[in-house]
Enzyme design. Structure first.
Site, PDB file in Angstrom:
ATOM      1  N   HIS A  36      -3.571   0.144  -5.211  1.00  0.00           N
ATOM      2  CA  HIS A  36      -2.759  -0.945  -5.756  1.00  0.00           C
ATOM      3  C   HIS A  36      -2.934  -0.986  -7.262  1.00  0.00           C
ATOM      4  CE1 HIS A  36      -1.714  -3.168  -2.017  1.00  0.00           C
ATOM      5  NE2 HIS A  36      -2.755  -2.513  -1.553  1.00  0.00           N
TER       6      HIS A  36
ATOM      7  N   TYR B 287      -8.607 -11.181   1.461  1.00  0.00           N
ATOM      8  CA  TYR B 287      -9.929 -10.574   1.732  1.00  0.00           C
ATOM      9  C   TYR B 287     -10.661 -10.138   0.464  1.00  0.00           C
ATOM     10  CZ  TYR B 287      -7.347  -6.133   1.351  1.00  0.00           C
ATOM     11  OH  TYR B 287      -6.546  -5.112   0.922  1.00  0.00           O
ATOM     12  N   GLU B 288      -9.956 -10.126  -0.660  1.00  0.00           N
ATOM     13  CA  GLU B 288     -10.629  -9.779  -1.916  1.00  0.00           C
ATOM     14  C   GLU B 288     -11.521 -10.924  -2.394  1.00  0.00           C
ATOM     15  OE1 GLU B 288      -7.999  -7.325  -4.775  1.00  0.00           O
ATOM     16  OE2 GLU B 288      -6.591  -8.214  -3.372  1.00  0.00           O
TER      17      GLU B 288
ATOM     18  N   SER C 155       0.826  -1.225   0.000  1.00  0.00           N
ATOM     19  CA  SER C 155       0.000   0.000   0.000  1.00  0.00           C
ATOM     20  C   SER C 155       0.852   1.263   0.000  1.00  0.00           C
ATOM     21  CB  SER C 155      -0.878   0.051   1.254  1.00  0.00           C
ATOM     22  OG  SER C 155      -1.832  -0.950   1.234  1.00  0.00           O
TER      23      SER C 155
ATOM     24  N   ALA D  14       1.984  -2.467   4.461  1.00  0.00           N
ATOM     25  CA  ALA D  14       1.573  -1.504   5.484  1.00  0.00           C
ATOM     26  C   ALA D  14       1.021  -2.326   6.637  1.00  0.00           C
ATOM     27  CB  ALA D  14       0.501  -0.583   4.925  1.00  0.00           C
TER      28      ALA D  14
ATOM     29  N   ASN E  58      -0.131   2.939  11.312  1.00  0.00           N
ATOM     30  CA  ASN E  58      -1.095   3.343  12.343  1.00  0.00           C
ATOM     31  C   ASN E  58      -0.881   2.500  13.597  1.00  0.00           C
ATOM     32  OD1 ASN E  58      -2.343   1.249  10.358  1.00  0.00           O
ATOM     33  ND2 ASN E  58      -3.401   0.928  12.305  1.00  0.00           N
TER      34      ASN E  58
ATOM     35  N   HIS F 180      -4.959  -9.908  -2.250  1.00  0.00           N
ATOM     36  CA  HIS F 180      -5.226 -10.120  -0.826  1.00  0.00           C
ATOM     37  C   HIS F 180      -6.294 -11.187  -0.666  1.00  0.00           C
ATOM     38  CE1 HIS F 180      -3.765  -5.952  -1.136  1.00  0.00           C
ATOM     39  NE2 HIS F 180      -3.194  -6.190   0.028  1.00  0.00           N
TER      40      HIS F 180
ATOM     41  N   MET G 148      -2.691  -7.654   6.702  1.00  0.00           N
ATOM     42  CA  MET G 148      -3.582  -8.582   5.989  1.00  0.00           C
ATOM     43  C   MET G 148      -2.902  -9.185   4.756  1.00  0.00           C
ATOM     44  SD  MET G 148      -6.937  -6.129   6.084  1.00  0.00           S
ATOM     45  CE  MET G 148      -7.352  -5.173   7.552  1.00  0.00           C
ATOM     46  N   SER G 149      -1.577  -9.228   4.766  1.00  0.00           N
ATOM     47  CA  SER G 149      -0.876  -9.747   3.578  1.00  0.00           C
ATOM     48  C   SER G 149       0.417 -10.443   3.994  1.00  0.00           C
ATOM     49  CB  SER G 149      -0.558  -8.578   2.630  1.00  0.00           C
ATOM     50  OG  SER G 149       0.415  -7.733   3.195  1.00  0.00           O
TER      51      SER G 149
ATOM     52  N   HIS H 243      -8.648   3.174   6.084  1.00  0.00           N
ATOM     53  CA  HIS H 243      -7.720   2.853   4.988  1.00  0.00           C
ATOM     54  C   HIS H 243      -7.038   4.131   4.490  1.00  0.00           C
ATOM     55  CE1 HIS H 243      -5.936   0.663   1.704  1.00  0.00           C
ATOM     56  NE2 HIS H 243      -6.555   1.397   0.795  1.00  0.00           N
TER      57      HIS H 243
HETATM   58  N1  HPA Z   1      -4.567  -3.868  10.956  1.00  0.00           N
HETATM   59  C1  HPA Z   1      -4.518  -4.721   9.929  1.00  0.00           C
HETATM   60  N2  HPA Z   1      -3.962  -4.421   8.767  1.00  0.00           N
HETATM   61  C2  HPA Z   1      -3.406  -3.202   8.642  1.00  0.00           C
HETATM   62  C3  HPA Z   1      -3.422  -2.266   9.680  1.00  0.00           C
HETATM   63  C4  HPA Z   1      -4.045  -2.627  10.911  1.00  0.00           C
HETATM   64  O1  HPA Z   1      -4.093  -1.851  11.883  1.00  0.00           O
HETATM   65  N3  HPA Z   1      -2.782  -1.152   9.221  1.00  0.00           N
HETATM   66  C5  HPA Z   1      -2.396  -1.434   7.952  1.00  0.00           C
HETATM   67  N4  HPA Z   1      -2.771  -2.669   7.590  1.00  0.00           N
END
Ligand code: HPA
Length: 266
Positions: free
Chosen positions: A55, A79-80, A25, A107, A229, A77, A205-206, A241
């Site tokens: 992306h 989740y897609e 990301s 990220a 974050n 991903h 998530m990757s 996001h």
């Molecule tokens: N959680 C899960 N996936 C993420 C996060 C998060 O806080 N930040 C960036 N990708």
């Protein structure tokens, strides 16, 4: 796979990448200035189309600091909605094309309370909490073992090397454990507590499916997270996001600097 490889080789001819790079990301434009062959995922037999905002979705073949590389500008991903085997298909393709070392970026949210948004973290190990393993199914013995060892998924030598480079460049590089959740919802504060107790420093998530399969295929793996974050419950603010993409963009310069320094000597 045969069709995929033939399709790609027709486009890249005798170019033989040795280095693979997955851009996460906000980092996608690293590949924009590379002079080379670009192939959209949607055009490659066997590939899916990528859908997440931020992306791109193409392979870029070209030289980075004299190293022959294939870059994934955007990734799949779980989740897609893709089957987990489709997410790691590009890694198997890289292996067949000759890639020996894979650099994975992403990220991630910080689980470790001493981390701050904008920090970089070199991944020392991972915890797979996606609920699936990308190697489930028939094993292709030309790629790897049925029961592959996972005791050093992320090359310890590369972890040390990245930390050394970070010091030289004056860039703070944390070293930690990355936990992968399926997403797409962010975690609850209770889940983040659980991850902390388990020994995770960052969550995303990757990366885990790709790293796992690269290790299975005997590639050397390096993973670097951009901490975008604080994970849920660390601070009272809500997660978005947009915040993830914004912080990744802000951190891009130091991330690129570190990445280039690493690639130069890898
Ligand atoms: N959680 C899960 N996936 C993420 C996060 C998060 O806080 N930040 C960036 N990708």
């Amino acid at each position: 796979m045969k069709e995929t490889i033939e399709f790609i080789q027709k486009k890249i001819r005798d170019f033989k990448p040795e280095l693979g790079i997955i851009l996460g990301s906000g980092l996608g434009d690293f590949a924009d200035n590379i002079d080379g062959v670009r192939i959209k995922y949607q055009d490659i037999p066997g590939f899916e189309t990528s859908t997440v905002a931020g992306h791109k979705g193409q392979l870029v073949f070209g030289e980075v600091l004299g190293k022959k590389a294939v870059i994934m500008q955007g990734r799949y991903h779980f989740y897609e909605g893709y089957h987990i085997s489709r997410i790691v298909y590009p890694i198997k393709v890289m292996k067949k094309l000759g890639v020996k070392t894979l650099i994975i970026t992403n990220a991630a949210g910080s689980v470790n309370k001493s981390y701050k948004a904008g920090d970089l973290m070199v991944i020392s190990d991972h915890i797979n909490l996606m609920g699936v393993n990308p190697l489930v199914g028939e094993n292709d013995a030309t790629l790897g073992d049925r029961f592959p060892d996972m005791s050093e998924v992320y090359s310890h030598a590369l972890v040390d090397f990245v930390q050394k480079k970070g010091k030289e460049l004056g860039i703070t590089v944390r070293k930690g454990v990355y936990a992968a959740m399926s997403g797409p919802s962010y975690e609850t504060p209770a889940e983040i507590n659980m991850l902390r107790i388990m020994g995770a420093d960052a969550v995303g998530m990757s990366t885990v499916p790709e790293a796992l399969v690269a290790n299975y295929c005997s590639m050397r793996v390096l993973g670097i997270s951009c901490i975008t974050n604080s994970a849920a419950g660390v601070h009272p603010s809500r997660l978005s996001h947009a915040e993830v993409v914004e912080t990744a963009a802000k951190t891009k310069d130091s991330f690129m600097k570190l990445l280039m320094a690493v690639i130069e000597e890898i």
